[in-house]
Design a protein around this motif. Structure first.
Motif: not given
Length: 149
Positions: A74-78, A38-43, A45-46, A67-70
């Motif tokens: 990152l704020s949205h993922v977090v 239930g996770l995204t790859h970016m989630g 990775l973070v 995490a190679c993210a803006s």
């Protein structure tokens, strides 16, 4: 454009194959993580990045870089991970302008539970198909491509 640097046939072939890898591998990892955890790859990775740091915490700006993210992405993922109780944000006690992302105990448990399936998928997608020499070459190629110009 007369001065355009067109790709050679060999470069074109290599480029198209690289693009295919860049599309297919992340999509397969995303599918596996969504299905199994239930996770995204970016989630993932973070959370994984935080799990590897002392006290499982990093300033958001450092986490974005790793995490190679803006910062915006990152704020949205977090925010999504906070809703699930896997991450929390705190203000830096030394500098109130700095936000710190902290992996919670539940978040750490989620990383530990997710890691084996993710590692197996990476093995199947990448490393099962390569010799040891090719893995070393892949490392050198990635280093060259990621080197700052």
């Amino acid at each position: 454009m007369d001065d355009a640097r067109w790709l050679t046939q060999e470069q074109q072939s290599a480029w198209r194959q690289l693009v295919e890898v860049l599309v297919k591998v992340p999509a397969a990892l995303e599918t596996q993580l969504q299905r199994d955890a239930g996770l995204t790859h970016m989630g993932y990775l973070v959370m994984m990045t935080l799990s590897e740091h002392p006290e499982r915490r990093l300033p958001m700006s450092h986490l974005a870089k790793r995490a190679c993210a803006s910062l915006s992405r990152l704020s949205h993922v977090v925010a999504r991970l906070e809703e699930k109780g896997w991450i929390r944000r705190e203000r830096d006690t030394g500098d109130g302008r700095v936000q710190i992302a902290v992996l919670t105990d539940d978040g750490f448990d989620k990383v530990v539970a997710t890691a084996p399936g993710h590692a197996e998928t990476v093995q199947q997608l990448v490393f099962d198909r390569l010799t040891d020499a090719q893995v070393r070459q892949l490392t050198k190629l990635a280093e060259a491509l990621l080197k700052n110009p």
